[in-house]
Scaffold this motif. Structure first.
Motif, PDB file in Angstrom:
ATOM      1  N   GLY A   4      -0.594   3.955   9.626  1.00  0.00           N
ATOM      2  CA  GLY A   4       0.749   2.920   9.798  1.00  0.00           C
ATOM      3  C   GLY A   4       0.211   2.253  10.829  1.00  0.00           C
ATOM      4  O   GLY A   4      -0.722   1.536  10.729  1.00  0.00           O
ATOM      5  N   ALA A   5       1.619   1.915  10.823  1.00  0.00           N
ATOM      6  CA  ALA A   5       2.329   0.435  11.715  1.00  0.00           C
ATOM      7  C   ALA A   5       1.727   0.388  13.458  1.00  0.00           C
ATOM      8  O   ALA A   5       1.390  -0.465  13.972  1.00  0.00           O
ATOM      9  N   VAL A  47       0.893  -1.396  -0.194  1.00  0.00           N
ATOM     10  CA  VAL A  47       0.260  -0.113  -0.104  1.00  0.00           C
ATOM     11  C   VAL A  47       0.571   1.483   0.490  1.00  0.00           C
ATOM     12  O   VAL A  47       0.144   2.185  -0.617  1.00  0.00           O
TER      13      VAL A  47
HETATM   14  O1  PMV Z   1       4.319   2.396   9.474  1.00  0.00           O
HETATM   15  P1  PMV Z   1       4.341   2.763   7.799  1.00  0.00           P
HETATM   16  O2  PMV Z   1       4.311   3.849   7.241  1.00  0.00           O
HETATM   17  O3  PMV Z   1       4.894   1.909   7.858  1.00  0.00           O
HETATM   18  O4  PMV Z   1       2.592   1.903   7.097  1.00  0.00           O
HETATM   19  C1  PMV Z   1       2.454   0.271   7.771  1.00  0.00           C
HETATM   20  C2  PMV Z   1       0.967  -0.319   6.700  1.00  0.00           C
HETATM   21  C3  PMV Z   1       1.256  -1.208   7.293  1.00  0.00           C
HETATM   22  O5  PMV Z   1      -0.202  -1.729   7.396  1.00  0.00           O
HETATM   23  C4  PMV Z   1       1.066  -1.692   8.936  1.00  0.00           C
HETATM   24  C5  PMV Z   1       1.949  -2.908   6.983  1.00  0.00           C
HETATM   25  C6  PMV Z   1       2.105  -3.039   5.412  1.00  0.00           C
HETATM   26  O6  PMV Z   1       2.683  -3.251   4.523  1.00  0.00           O
HETATM   27  O7  PMV Z   1       0.654  -2.515   5.107  1.00  0.00           O
END
Ligand code: PMV
Length: 298
Positions: A262-263, A137
């Motif tokens: 995010g994560a 994503v």
């Molecule tokens: O925190 P970020 O920007 O790396 O977003 C991670 C999003 C997740 O859904 C937790 C991981 C993913 O690969 O989709």
């Protein structure tokens, strides 16, 4: 010429998207800018505003990512100057945006423009350095921009929207590794497969319903889905006290919905608060967080 890439905000569906569920996500600009030049002294990636440089053999993940990218693209030595307009590791897709901007800049250095499928493949390779199992994503939004439902099997399906979507974003100031947080959910799924799969499925349904609400301009329902998603993320053990406090403060200040993005484990929170954005930012300021209002999905 300067090459660019977007940051991203996940409105609904992080973590579940790793396991095949839908996520509703939007691009965030400005994200990252990059210029590449031939470099007789070997490959180097300089990142502003950190004032730090990375080389392929320096043992850092960024160094390895840039070395692997150059090898995959058949580029020998390049000096990449990158400017980051996003907080690093804050859940706004900074690493994917760096990968997309670097790939575009290296292609530009050779007078080429990458097709979307080439760009997405190079950026996926970059993302895999940072966490082993990215859903895709982040780098898809970084490359293509816009707003839509993302699924790792089908890619991005754009959601037509009335007007711009304004969000408050606040950085908790705490940091957790995406790799660690994704592992945490995978471990939970091993321990409690049925319950975790049910939570993942519910998050996917919330993302799809949220996309409909967004399309219809129904901010109240979208806010409710964000709150529901936050509870489901807490059930996946990726929230924490600070993030819960910031979401609660936003809701008390008039937000229709608030959640981590995010994560998790730290990073940013988002709040949907049409007409009450200043109140949310004031509440976050009182909690020691400098927030801002952004328009996403452009
Ligand atoms: O925190 P970020 O920007 O790396 O977003 C991670 C999003 C997740 O859904 C937790 C991981 C993913 O690969 O989709």
């Amino acid at each position: 010429m300067t090459s660019t890439a977007h940051g991203k905000v996940i409105l609904l569906g992080e973590h579940a998207v790793v396991f095949g569920a839908d996520a509703l996500a939007a691009s965030l600009s400005p994200g990252v800018e990059c210029i590449a030049r031939p470099s007789p002294g070997g490959t180097v990636l300089a990142v502003a505003p950190w004032g730090v440089s990375f080389r392929p053999d320096d043992g850092s993940e960024l160094g390895r990512a840039v070395g692997d990218l150059c090898a995959a693209m058949g580029v020998r030595d390049a000096a990449l100057a990158l400017t980051l307009h996003l907080p690093g590791g804050g859940g706004l897709g900074s690493s994917a945006a760096m990968g997309v901007a670097c790939a575009r800049a290296l292609a530009e250095m050779h007078g080429r423009t990458l097709r979307d499928d080439e760009l997405l493949a190079f950026a996926l390779g970059w993302e895999k350095v940072f966490h082993g199992n990215p859903s895709g994503v982040d780098h898809t939004l970084a490359a293509l921009g816009g707003i839509g439902l993302f699924n790792r099997a089908t890619g991005l399906r754009r959601v037509p929207m009335r007007g711009a979507l304004r969000l408050c974003i606040g950085d908790s100031g705490e940091r957790a590794s995406t790799r660690e947080m994704v592992h945490r959910v995978a471990r939970l799924r091993e321990r409690l497969p049925a319950a975790t799969d049910q939570t993942i499925e519910s998050i996917g349904a919330v993302a799809r319903d949220g996309a409909l609400a967004l399309q219809e301009g129904d901010a109240k329902s979208l806010g409710n889905f964000m709150n529901l998603n936050q509870n489901l993320l807490a059930a996946l053990l990726v929230s924490n006290e600070r993030l819960e406090d910031l979401c609660a403060a936003a809701r008390a200040a008039g937000a229709l919905g608030a959640k981590l993005t995010g994560a998790g484990g730290g990073g940013c929170v988002i709040a949907l608060a049409p007409g009450r954005e200043d109140d949310v930012l004031a509440a976050w300021r009182a909690a020691g967080v400098d927030g801002r209002v952004v328009e996403v999905g452009r």
